[in-house]
Design a protein around this motif. Structure first.
Motif, PDB file in Angstrom:
ATOM      1  N   ASN A 234       0.810  -1.216   0.000  1.00 37.82           N
ATOM      2  CA  ASN A 234       0.000   0.000   0.000  1.00 37.82           C
ATOM      3  C   ASN A 234       0.840   1.262   0.000  1.00 37.82           C
ATOM      4  O   ASN A 234       0.441   2.279  -0.548  1.00 37.82           O
ATOM      5  CB  ASN A 234      -0.940   0.015   1.216  1.00 37.82           C
ATOM      6  CG  ASN A 234      -1.963  -1.088   1.139  1.00 37.82           C
ATOM      7  OD1 ASN A 234      -2.295  -1.558   0.056  1.00 37.82           O
ATOM      8  ND2 ASN A 234      -2.448  -1.521   2.284  1.00 37.82           N
ATOM      9  N   VAL A 235       1.999   1.186   0.609  1.00 33.40           N
ATOM     10  CA  VAL A 235       2.838   2.376   0.747  1.00 33.40           C
ATOM     11  C   VAL A 235       3.545   2.722  -0.555  1.00 33.40           C
ATOM     12  O   VAL A 235       3.577   3.867  -0.965  1.00 33.40           O
ATOM     13  CB  VAL A 235       3.870   2.176   1.880  1.00 33.40           C
ATOM     14  CG1 VAL A 235       4.836   3.336   1.957  1.00 33.40           C
ATOM     15  CG2 VAL A 235       3.160   1.982   3.207  1.00 33.40           C
ATOM     16  N   VAL A 236       4.129   1.734  -1.218  1.00 33.73           N
ATOM     17  CA  VAL A 236       4.988   2.046  -2.360  1.00 33.73           C
ATOM     18  C   VAL A 236       4.383   1.764  -3.725  1.00 33.73           C
ATOM     19  O   VAL A 236       4.959   2.123  -4.740  1.00 33.73           O
ATOM     20  CB  VAL A 236       6.341   1.303  -2.265  1.00 33.73           C
ATOM     21  CG1 VAL A 236       7.091   1.721  -1.040  1.00 33.73           C
ATOM     22  CG2 VAL A 236       6.159  -0.191  -2.312  1.00 33.73           C
ATOM     23  N   GLY A 237       3.233   1.125  -3.761  1.00 34.46           N
ATOM     24  CA  GLY A 237       2.657   0.737  -5.044  1.00 34.46           C
ATOM     25  C   GLY A 237       2.532   1.852  -6.046  1.00 34.46           C
ATOM     26  O   GLY A 237       3.008   1.751  -7.172  1.00 34.46           O
ATOM     27  N   SER A 238       1.907   2.941  -5.643  1.00 32.88           N
ATOM     28  CA  SER A 238       1.700   4.034  -6.594  1.00 32.88           C
ATOM     29  C   SER A 238       3.013   4.715  -6.954  1.00 32.88           C
ATOM     30  O   SER A 238       3.191   5.169  -8.083  1.00 32.88           O
ATOM     31  CB  SER A 238       0.706   5.051  -6.040  1.00 32.88           C
ATOM     32  OG  SER A 238       1.170   5.582  -4.816  1.00 32.88           O
ATOM     33  N   LEU A 239       3.958   4.775  -6.023  1.00 28.49           N
ATOM     34  CA  LEU A 239       5.260   5.386  -6.316  1.00 28.49           C
ATOM     35  C   LEU A 239       6.032   4.580  -7.354  1.00 28.49           C
ATOM     36  O   LEU A 239       6.554   5.130  -8.329  1.00 28.49           O
ATOM     37  CB  LEU A 239       6.100   5.514  -5.044  1.00 28.49           C
ATOM     38  CG  LEU A 239       5.623   6.493  -3.991  1.00 28.49           C
ATOM     39  CD1 LEU A 239       6.505   6.396  -2.750  1.00 28.49           C
ATOM     40  CD2 LEU A 239       5.616   7.906  -4.540  1.00 28.49           C
ATOM     41  N   LEU A 240       6.112   3.263  -7.156  1.00 26.93           N
ATOM     42  CA  LEU A 240       6.845   2.427  -8.099  1.00 26.93           C
ATOM     43  C   LEU A 240       6.158   2.389  -9.461  1.00 26.93           C
ATOM     44  O   LEU A 240       6.830   2.395 -10.493  1.00 26.93           O
ATOM     45  CB  LEU A 240       7.018   1.021  -7.537  1.00 26.93           C
ATOM     46  CG  LEU A 240       7.995   0.904  -6.371  1.00 26.93           C
ATOM     47  CD1 LEU A 240       7.976  -0.508  -5.792  1.00 26.93           C
ATOM     48  CD2 LEU A 240       9.401   1.295  -6.771  1.00 26.93           C
ATOM     49  N   ALA A 241       4.850   2.364  -9.468  1.00 26.49           N
ATOM     50  CA  ALA A 241       4.121   2.379 -10.741  1.00 26.49           C
ATOM     51  C   ALA A 241       4.377   3.685 -11.486  1.00 26.49           C
ATOM     52  O   ALA A 241       4.608   3.689 -12.698  1.00 26.49           O
ATOM     53  CB  ALA A 241       2.631   2.180 -10.500  1.00 26.49           C
ATOM     54  N   ALA A 242       4.349   4.789 -10.771  1.00 29.14           N
ATOM     55  CA  ALA A 242       4.591   6.095 -11.404  1.00 29.14           C
ATOM     56  C   ALA A 242       6.008   6.177 -11.943  1.00 29.14           C
ATOM     57  O   ALA A 242       6.239   6.672 -13.054  1.00 29.14           O
ATOM     58  CB  ALA A 242       4.326   7.221 -10.414  1.00 29.14           C
ATOM     59  N   PHE A 243       6.976   5.681 -11.200  1.00 28.06           N
ATOM     60  CA  PHE A 243       8.368   5.701 -11.675  1.00 28.06           C
ATOM     61  C   PHE A 243       8.527   4.796 -12.900  1.00 28.06           C
ATOM     62  O   PHE A 243       9.123   5.189 -13.900  1.00 28.06           O
ATOM     63  CB  PHE A 243       9.331   5.264 -10.561  1.00 28.06           C
ATOM     64  CG  PHE A 243      10.747   5.145 -11.052  1.00 28.06           C
ATOM     65  CD1 PHE A 243      11.498   6.285 -11.296  1.00 28.06           C
ATOM     66  CD2 PHE A 243      11.312   3.909 -11.283  1.00 28.06           C
ATOM     67  CE1 PHE A 243      12.798   6.191 -11.773  1.00 28.06           C
ATOM     68  CE2 PHE A 243      12.612   3.798 -11.756  1.00 28.06           C
ATOM     69  CZ  PHE A 243      13.355   4.934 -11.997  1.00 28.06           C
TER      70      PHE A 243
END
Length: 126
Positions: free
Chosen positions: A73-82
């Protein structure tokens, strides 16, 4: 976690490859767009195919290590955006730093940038 004799794949990223015989379908993100190309492995392009697939495998491992350290939940959107070009490496590092991520996670994220560049270079060479 069990993968039933399969390599773990990306959770968030469109980067990847598949292999059928000597034919490889390579998928990358170039200028924010998901692109694919299929190449038959030959002696002339074997090294570039290997560089691409090795980089992808390393990217998967790195992404999973970051995910396990901080949680889906914490890093999913960050890694997807990168992975899709929507977040720069500076934005990723800044976000992880502001969340209080341990230094090892920050180092992994920096390495993810290097691996992405390596895969992109191999993709362009094919």
């Amino acid at each position: 976690m069990t993968f039933y004799n399969k390599k773990p794949r990306f959770v968030y990223s469109p980067w990847g490859y598949s292999k059928k015989g000597n034919s490889y379908t390579l998928t990358a993100v170039i200028n924010g767009k998901v692109v694919s190309k299929t190449r038959t492995r030959t002696s002339k392009n074997a090294a570039n195919i290997d560089h691409f697939t090795d980089a992808i495998d390393d990217m998967v491992s790195t992404e999973w290590s970051i995910t396990w350290a901080l949680g889906f939940n914490v890093v999913g959107s960050l890694l997807a955006a990168f992975a899709t070009g929507g977040l720069s490496i500076g934005g990723l590092i800044g976000s992880l730093t502001s969340m209080g991520a341990p230094g090892g996670v920050i180092d992994s994220a920096k390495h993810l940038n290097t691996l992405t560049a390596r895969a992109r270079n191999a993709y362009h060479a094919l």
